[in-house]
Write a protein that holds these residues in place. Structure first.
Motif, PDB file in Angstrom:
ATOM      1  N   ARG A   1       0.895  -1.185   0.140  1.00  8.51           N
ATOM      2  CA  ARG A   1      -0.073  -0.018   0.003  1.00  8.51           C
ATOM      3  C   ARG A   1       0.894   1.253  -0.140  1.00  8.51           C
ATOM      4  O   ARG A   1       2.048   1.136   0.547  1.00  8.51           O
ATOM      5  N   LYS A   2       0.242   2.473  -0.283  1.00 11.71           N
ATOM      6  CA  LYS A   2       0.852   3.683  -0.469  1.00 11.71           C
ATOM      7  C   LYS A   2       1.388   3.819   1.081  1.00 11.71           C
ATOM      8  O   LYS A   2       0.313   3.828   2.007  1.00 11.71           O
ATOM      9  N   GLY A   3       2.571   4.402   1.313  1.00 12.76           N
ATOM     10  CA  GLY A   3       3.056   4.485   2.912  1.00 12.76           C
ATOM     11  C   GLY A   3       3.479   3.420   3.406  1.00 12.76           C
ATOM     12  O   GLY A   3       4.132   3.329   4.587  1.00 12.76           O
ATOM     13  N   GLY A   4       3.400   2.123   2.938  1.00 13.18           N
ATOM     14  CA  GLY A   4       3.756   0.855   3.313  1.00 13.18           C
ATOM     15  C   GLY A   4       5.315   0.962   3.137  1.00 13.18           C
ATOM     16  O   GLY A   4       5.856   1.449   2.294  1.00 13.18           O
ATOM     17  N   LYS A   5       6.091   0.120   4.001  1.00 18.95           N
ATOM     18  CA  LYS A   5       7.468  -0.105   4.040  1.00 18.95           C
ATOM     19  C   LYS A   5       7.788  -1.503   3.505  1.00 18.95           C
ATOM     20  O   LYS A   5       7.192  -2.390   3.907  1.00 18.95           O
ATOM     21  N   PHE A   6       8.897  -1.303   2.629  1.00 23.56           N
ATOM     22  CA  PHE A   6       9.738  -2.484   2.419  1.00 23.56           C
ATOM     23  C   PHE A   6      10.889  -2.391   2.962  1.00 23.56           C
ATOM     24  O   PHE A   6      11.697  -1.385   2.814  1.00 23.56           O
ATOM     25  N   ILE A   7      11.272  -3.732   3.676  1.00 26.51           N
ATOM     26  CA  ILE A   7      12.404  -3.563   4.478  1.00 26.51           C
ATOM     27  C   ILE A   7      13.194  -4.631   4.174  1.00 26.51           C
ATOM     28  O   ILE A   7      12.884  -5.805   3.559  1.00 26.51           O
ATOM     29  N   GLY A   8      14.694  -4.551   4.622  1.00 32.19           N
ATOM     30  CA  GLY A   8      15.586  -5.662   4.159  1.00 32.19           C
ATOM     31  C   GLY A   8      16.892  -5.810   4.543  1.00 32.19           C
ATOM     32  O   GLY A   8      17.139  -4.522   5.238  1.00 32.19           O
ATOM     33  N   THR A   9      17.728  -6.802   4.400  1.00 32.04           N
ATOM     34  CA  THR A   9      18.956  -6.838   4.807  1.00 32.04           C
ATOM     35  C   THR A   9      19.729  -7.123   3.474  1.00 32.04           C
ATOM     36  O   THR A   9      19.301  -8.437   2.980  1.00 32.04           O
ATOM     37  N   ILE A  10      20.952  -7.036   3.226  1.00 35.28           N
ATOM     38  CA  ILE A  10      21.728  -7.256   2.172  1.00 35.28           C
ATOM     39  C   ILE A  10      23.306  -6.900   2.235  1.00 35.28           C
ATOM     40  O   ILE A  10      23.662  -6.367   3.198  1.00 35.28           O
ATOM     41  N   PRO A  11      23.991  -7.754   1.773  1.00 37.44           N
ATOM     42  CA  PRO A  11      25.509  -7.374   1.740  1.00 37.44           C
ATOM     43  C   PRO A  11      25.785  -6.032   1.317  1.00 37.44           C
ATOM     44  O   PRO A  11      25.041  -5.615   0.659  1.00 37.44           O
ATOM     45  N   ASN A  12      26.680  -5.462   2.243  1.00 37.51           N
ATOM     46  CA  ASN A  12      27.104  -4.069   1.626  1.00 37.51           C
ATOM     47  C   ASN A  12      28.340  -4.177   0.627  1.00 37.51           C
ATOM     48  O   ASN A  12      29.400  -4.457   0.894  1.00 37.51           O
ATOM     49  N   ALA A  13      27.798  -3.831  -0.514  1.00 36.71           N
ATOM     50  CA  ALA A  13      28.451  -4.186  -1.545  1.00 36.71           C
ATOM     51  C   ALA A  13      29.599  -3.395  -1.720  1.00 36.71           C
ATOM     52  O   ALA A  13      30.920  -3.701  -2.042  1.00 36.71           O
ATOM     53  N   GLU A  14      29.607  -2.179  -1.364  1.00 39.51           N
ATOM     54  CA  GLU A  14      30.622  -0.915  -1.350  1.00 39.51           C
ATOM     55  C   GLU A  14      31.766  -1.602  -0.378  1.00 39.51           C
ATOM     56  O   GLU A  14      32.783  -1.476  -0.804  1.00 39.51           O
ATOM     57  N   LEU A  15      31.436  -1.972   0.826  1.00 38.44           N
ATOM     58  CA  LEU A  15      32.293  -2.488   1.407  1.00 38.44           C
ATOM     59  C   LEU A  15      33.002  -3.860   1.085  1.00 38.44           C
ATOM     60  O   LEU A  15      34.277  -3.947   1.031  1.00 38.44           O
TER      61      LEU A  15
END
Ligand code: SAM
Length: 314
Positions: free
Chosen positions: A173-187
């Motif tokens: 929905r509008k205003g809803g949140k998409f959350i997650g965790t991933i490797p930090n590629a820059e690092l």
């Protein structure tokens, strides 16, 4: 309940589509050791820390009475965290069917006050509309979409990333949140660049993890592969660099706007004394009574290979 009809035809069908066999096989073959077995893991401190991080993200961005879509849900390790967040609907999908079955069983054992549905599905190659029953694929249905430690597997190709993000955005929905965790590629890339020029192995790590690239520089944005090993968790599977800047602008095409992005070390720094999440560190066993970390130096370094993020649907 969330639709009596649906309750009756509660789904445990397993639809297995796609050729991501390597990743699916890997996760399918990992034994379910349960909470007691986990205590014997050599990286138990790191596992507890990762769980705390996910609790922080859920605590910050979950909606009360919310409806949650968990893409790459694995064995349902976050079910209890969502229960704590007092949600009313949880839909979990994962390409590894054995894992999804275990997630379903965990859901049945825990007796939560929310409805749960589980599907084995390749969420990076096929639209969710092809598997979710109609009641679970309505516009604006979900308050949260969550992808924990799994989004980076899509970055093999632009078509997978687009299918993945389309699946994330479509029913949020509008205003809803998409959350997650991933490797930090820059690092990861900066560690790669620190290797001496004559180094041909392109490998770095410590006693609990290693990362091995096959090329120093990659042409193009997608498909920059490395092999990743994390003790007692990930056994040498191919993963892909997430070009973050590029992903953030791609996500905008799907009306997802970045609102939060932090490496794990910074999340700890910022939240360790907060009223909401500080006390959880002790409760979840990340630190002992004396306030000492359950992670050794090497686990602590491995922990910071990752970052957490949140996008808002606009
Ligand atoms: N989210 C869970 C957690 O935090 O415990 C599991 C994380 S596990 C490291 C990564 C998961 O991504 C695996 O369960 C794997 O099967 C899943 N995965 C990888 N590719 C996928 C795809 N194309 N569609 C759905 N799930 C996928």
């Amino acid at each position: 309940g969330y639709g009596q009809d649906l309750q009756r035809r509660k789904v445990s069908e397993t639809h297995y589509i796609g050729n991501n066999a390597a990743v699916a096989d890997h996760y399918n073959s990992r034994p379910e050791v349960g909470v007691e077995g986990r205590e014997f893991s050599p990286i138990i401190g790191l596992k507890k820390f990762n769980n705390w991080i996910k609790s922080v993200l859920i605590g910050k961005f979950a909606q009360r009475q919310g409806k949650v879509l968990d893409i790459g849900c694995g064995k349902g390790g976050d079910l209890n965290k969502w229960k704590q967040a007092r949600i009313m609907l949880y839909v979990g999908l994962d390409i590894a069917e054995t894992s999804v079955q275990q997630a379903h069983e965990r859901y049945q054992r825990m007796g939560g006050r929310f409805d749960g549905y589980f599907f084995a599905y390749d969420c990076y190659s096929k639209p969710l509309g092809d598997i979710l029953p109609e009641q679970l694929q309505q516009k604006d249905l979900y308050d949260n979409v969550t992808m924990q430690f799994c989004m980076h597997y899509a970055f093999e190709s632009v078509s997978k990333v687009r299918m993945m993000i389309e699946n994330v955005s479509r029913y949020l929905r509008k205003g809803g949140k998409f959350i997650g965790t991933i490797p930090n590629a820059e690092l990861l890339l900066s560690k790669l660049n620190e290797l001496p020029e004559e180094d041909e192995e392109l490998k770095f790590g410590n006693s609990c993890y290693f990362v091995q690239f096959s090329e120093r520089k990659h042409k193009g944005i997608y498909g920059h592969q490395y092999r990743f090993f994390l003790m007692d968790a990930v056994e040498d599977v191919p993963e892909y660099v997430v070009d973050w800047e590029n992903f953030v602008s791609l996500a905008m095409e799907y009306r997802l706007k970045l609102v939060y992005k932090k490496p794990f070390h910074d999340i700890l720094q910022e939240e360790k004394e907060s009223r909401d999440f500080g006390p959880l560190l002790g409760k979840m066993g990340v630190v002992n009574e004396a306030g000492e970390s359950a992670m050794d130096e090497d686990q602590w370094e491995a922990a910071n290979l990752y970052m957490g993020f949140a996008f808002e649907k606009i």
